[in-house]
Design a protein around this motif. Structure first.
Motif, mmCIF file in Angstrom:
data_model
loop_
_atom_site.group_PDB
_atom_site.id
_atom_site.type_symbol
_atom_site.label_atom_id
_atom_site.label_comp_id
_atom_site.label_asym_id
_atom_site.label_seq_id
_atom_site.Cartn_x
_atom_site.Cartn_y
_atom_site.Cartn_z
ATOM 1 N N ILE A 200 0.812 -1.212 0.000
ATOM 2 C CA ILE A 200 0.000 0.000 0.000
ATOM 3 C C ILE A 200 0.851 1.270 0.000
ATOM 4 O O ILE A 200 0.484 2.251 -0.619
ATOM 5 C CB ILE A 200 -0.969 -0.031 1.189
ATOM 6 C CG1 ILE A 200 -1.946 -1.137 0.934
ATOM 7 C CG2 ILE A 200 -1.612 1.303 1.426
ATOM 8 C CD1 ILE A 200 -3.261 -1.070 1.565
ATOM 9 N N VAL A 201 1.983 1.265 0.679
ATOM 10 C CA VAL A 201 2.802 2.478 0.786
ATOM 11 C C VAL A 201 3.234 2.995 -0.588
ATOM 12 O O VAL A 201 3.100 4.196 -0.848
ATOM 13 C CB VAL A 201 4.007 2.233 1.730
ATOM 14 C CG1 VAL A 201 5.027 3.333 1.618
ATOM 15 C CG2 VAL A 201 3.514 2.118 3.159
ATOM 16 N N PRO A 202 3.735 2.163 -1.511
ATOM 17 C CA PRO A 202 4.086 2.719 -2.825
ATOM 18 C C PRO A 202 2.878 3.264 -3.582
ATOM 19 O O PRO A 202 2.989 4.252 -4.311
ATOM 20 C CB PRO A 202 4.709 1.545 -3.580
ATOM 21 C CG PRO A 202 5.112 0.578 -2.539
ATOM 22 C CD PRO A 202 4.172 0.776 -1.392
ATOM 23 N N LEU A 203 1.724 2.636 -3.408
ATOM 24 C CA LEU A 203 0.518 3.139 -4.078
ATOM 25 C C LEU A 203 0.044 4.455 -3.465
ATOM 26 O O LEU A 203 -0.372 5.368 -4.178
ATOM 27 C CB LEU A 203 -0.598 2.099 -4.000
ATOM 28 C CG LEU A 203 -0.375 0.817 -4.805
ATOM 29 C CD1 LEU A 203 -1.494 -0.168 -4.522
ATOM 30 C CD2 LEU A 203 -0.287 1.129 -6.279
ATOM 31 N N ALA A 204 0.093 4.551 -2.153
ATOM 32 C CA ALA A 204 -0.377 5.757 -1.474
ATOM 33 C C ALA A 204 0.478 6.962 -1.826
ATOM 34 O O ALA A 204 -0.025 8.083 -1.910
ATOM 35 C CB ALA A 204 -0.389 5.539 0.040
ATOM 36 N N SER A 205 1.758 6.763 -2.058
ATOM 37 C CA SER A 205 2.621 7.891 -2.401
ATOM 38 C C SER A 205 2.316 8.444 -3.778
ATOM 39 O O SER A 205 2.675 9.580 -4.084
ATOM 40 C CB SER A 205 4.096 7.469 -2.309
ATOM 41 O OG SER A 205 4.373 6.465 -3.263
ATOM 42 N N ARG A 206 1.635 7.679 -4.614
ATOM 43 C CA ARG A 206 1.284 8.143 -5.965
ATOM 44 C C ARG A 206 -0.138 8.695 -6.066
ATOM 45 O O ARG A 206 -0.611 9.000 -7.155
ATOM 46 C CB ARG A 206 1.445 6.993 -6.952
ATOM 47 C CG ARG A 206 2.867 6.523 -7.045
ATOM 48 C CD ARG A 206 2.992 5.400 -8.001
ATOM 49 N NE ARG A 206 4.373 4.923 -8.011
ATOM 50 C CZ ARG A 206 4.827 4.047 -8.847
ATOM 51 N NH1 ARG A 206 4.031 3.526 -9.746
ATOM 52 N NH2 ARG A 206 6.082 3.671 -8.795
ATOM 53 N N MET A 207 -0.854 8.809 -4.961
ATOM 54 C CA MET A 207 -2.255 9.240 -4.983
ATOM 55 C C MET A 207 -2.423 10.754 -4.927
ATOM 56 O O MET A 207 -3.539 11.259 -5.008
ATOM 57 C CB MET A 207 -3.016 8.605 -3.814
ATOM 58 C CG MET A 207 -3.196 7.110 -3.953
ATOM 59 S SD MET A 207 -4.008 6.613 -5.481
ATOM 60 C CE MET A 207 -5.605 7.326 -5.266
#
Length: 139
Positions: A15-22
């Motif tokens: 989730i952390v890599p996805l959240a940084s791109r939101m």
């Protein structure tokens, strides 16, 4: 036990890599709007219609459960009438303050846990006539 702890941290690694791109999508109000900003109008419409269909399915399940529950309590009532009553209950609850009632309940629980319970505990400790140091090991 160690395996389950590892699996709990695995989701954070995903989730952390996805959240940084939101960040570019934080101002969007719906998933359809987010998909529309990336892929265009047609996928946006497909996403909106899919969300509406999922919401209709969820609400129909809620109505079915409510009518079955009422039917268990009042078995002599017509099932079609029970479905209508369940639908009206759901509509009135949603329209006239369903979320407001949840918010009031949360505020009441907050006040209870922060004010009422400590005051009651203090009164209990006063009536016991024992020091708190002797009571805590018992608890």
């Amino acid at each position: 036990m160690g395996f389950f702890a590892l699996m709990g941290t695995l989701e954070l690694w995903m989730i952390v890599p996805l959240a940084s791109r939101m960040t570019p999508f934080m101002r969007n109000l719906s998933m359809a709007e987010t998909i529309g900003s990336v892929y265009g109008q047609t996928p946006r419409i497909i996403t909106a219609l899919s969300s509406i269909a999922a919401s209709i399915a969820t609400i129909s399940i809620q109505i079915s459960v409510i009518s079955l529950t009422i039917g268990m309590c009042a078995s002599s009532v017509n099932p079609k009438l029970l479905t209508i009553i369940a639908t009206l209950i759901l509509i009135f609850y949603s329209a006239f303050g369903g979320i407001r009632a949840v918010t009031y309940t949360d505020v009441l629980q907050f006040l209870t846990f922060t004010i009422v319970i400590p005051i009651l505990a203090w009164f209990i400790f006063q009536k016991i006539d024992k020091p708190v140091v002797d009571i805590i090991p018992f608890l």
